[in-house]
Design an enzyme around this catalytic site. Sequence first.
Site, mmCIF file in Angstrom:
data_model
loop_
_atom_site.group_PDB
_atom_site.id
_atom_site.type_symbol
_atom_site.label_atom_id
_atom_site.label_comp_id
_atom_site.label_asym_id
_atom_site.label_seq_id
_atom_site.Cartn_x
_atom_site.Cartn_y
_atom_site.Cartn_z
ATOM 1 N N GLU A 26 17.710 -4.530 50.026
ATOM 2 C CA GLU A 26 17.952 -5.533 51.066
ATOM 3 C C GLU A 26 16.727 -5.830 51.923
ATOM 4 O O GLU A 26 16.714 -5.548 53.126
ATOM 5 C CB GLU A 26 19.123 -5.109 51.958
ATOM 6 C CG GLU A 26 20.431 -5.012 51.217
ATOM 7 C CD GLU A 26 21.645 -4.883 52.156
ATOM 8 O OE1 GLU A 26 21.453 -4.902 53.378
ATOM 9 O OE2 GLU A 26 22.765 -4.772 51.632
ATOM 10 N N GLU A 36 26.211 -2.852 45.743
ATOM 11 C CA GLU A 36 27.035 -2.411 46.873
ATOM 12 C C GLU A 36 28.179 -3.392 47.086
ATOM 13 O O GLU A 36 27.982 -4.607 46.997
ATOM 14 C CB GLU A 36 26.255 -2.347 48.195
ATOM 15 C CG GLU A 36 25.255 -1.235 48.280
ATOM 16 C CD GLU A 36 24.502 -1.200 49.613
ATOM 17 O OE1 GLU A 36 25.043 -1.692 50.634
ATOM 18 O OE2 GLU A 36 23.374 -0.687 49.627
HETATM 19 C C1 FCB Z 1 24.223 -2.436 53.591
HETATM 20 C C2 FCB Z 1 23.217 -1.307 53.478
HETATM 21 C C3 FCB Z 1 23.847 0.045 53.367
HETATM 22 C C4 FCB Z 1 25.063 0.201 54.246
HETATM 23 C C5 FCB Z 1 26.008 -0.965 54.059
HETATM 24 C C6 FCB Z 1 27.276 -0.873 54.868
HETATM 25 O O1 FCB Z 1 23.631 -3.539 54.173
HETATM 26 O O2 FCB Z 1 22.392 -1.509 52.351
HETATM 27 O O3 FCB Z 1 22.861 1.011 53.623
HETATM 28 O O4 FCB Z 1 24.691 0.371 55.555
HETATM 29 O O5 FCB Z 1 25.344 -2.162 54.373
#
Ligand code: FCB
Length: 477
Positions: free
Chosen positions: A172, A382
């Site tokens: 990110e 994620e």
């Molecule tokens: C993302 C991050 C991760 C975590 C989630 C909830 O943006 O990559 O580390 O904090 O959010």
Amino acid sequence: MKDAVDSPARFPDGFLWGTATSAYQIEGAVNEDGRGESIWDRFSRMPGRIRNGDTGNLACDHFHRYPEDIESMKDLGVDAYRFSIAWPRVFPDGSGAPNAKGLAFYERLVDALLGAGIEPVATLYHWDLPQALQARFGGWQSRETARVFADYAGFVASRLADRIGRFVTTNEIGSFVDLGYGSGVHAPGLALAPRALNQVRHHALLGHGLAVQAIRAQGRSGTQVGPAENLVVAVPALAGEAHAEAAERATRDWNAGCLTAMLEGRYPAAYASHPDAPRCSADDLRTIGETVDFVGINVYGPGRYVLAPDTSVSADAPASGDALASGDAPAPGHASGWRVAPFSRSHPRTAAAWQLVDPSSLYWAARHVTRLWNPPAILVTENGCAAADDPQEDGRVYDTDRVAFLRAYLAQLRRAIAEDLPVRGYFLWSLLDNFEWADGYDTRFGLLRVDRATQRRTPKLSASFYRQVVESDGAAP
Ligand code: FCB
């Protein structure tokens, strides 16, 4: 469309069901075995920066409890585990002499994962920059950081690519640049002007590209490498091809300074010609656009709702192309062919104030990425849900909201698969309740509850749910 959601679709052979974590959020042991200081150690010590004054000093004590955490993953039945390597464990000063003991922790972890039949997927940068690099040249404000990041990435690949088949370069960029160097709510806590901020983002992109090259040069041949980005996902507010296409164009525009640049090897014209655009060479852009083996997408919810440009819904809806979520240069919406439908104030959210909910954002993210850039593979690196997670009288957590969230998002993943979008894996954030950055430990994303006083892990209802998903290979969300 409804049929595609409801009918079981076959996930492709070898589809990876996994969970995800990151080093600073779970490891603790910040002073052990020669680990250097990271910008998050420094930042979380500053009064008022983290809710409740929490720090990652102990976190989930995963550094010592990793065997137990691997057992939990075995119980879930997952195929893969995405974790991150703490750069300051391996190079305490950011560059120079590697710390053998720091690397040894990841060797133990990877060997134990492989022993359990779980594929390790390693992220090289999940925000814990060595503090020494921040002190020496302002961290990502300098291209030197991109250069030494590649050295570190190449070194790790030379030692671990015999056992790790997939590396994620950076996690990110869109978040850590804007939050760390723009709004200052994350480490290192700076608030730079737009031009300087865009330059920081450029250096981070360069770090990604140089790391791809270094991993290919020093890793085993066939090692897969790609970034993980939380792209700003434009979701069409209404059905129909015109709205879907408008959303696709908007997604390209809103990610101009980040994923679009990585996957096209150039900044789109509106971004490149903006007065605040970063300084960069053609060489830099070639490096940034280095081909990748997969694109990791972190999807939590919709970035914006979008309509085709000529749709009239209400007279006072704002024109498109207003302030952009990732600090990118504004692109004129009508010229680009989209307009924004603003979020309703009562749009559903999870227990994290920032997390808006729309399961279809997962489908649209996969579809836009495929249509815009046609990558060889997409991994959902994620996806997860923050929940209150209050234990009941029996001591258990019935996180019905998280289960409902996952069920709905996974149905949209099935829709993506049914349309042959090249999604090859799904990593649920997160295995454990952990240190959620500036929100501290009160914002929980885990399948397992972690008791902060005892470090005891207790599977929540969502853990049972995810076990069924994995067992049935996605047929039973
Ligand atoms: C993302 C991050 C991760 C975590 C989630 C909830 O943006 O990559 O580390 O904090 O959010």
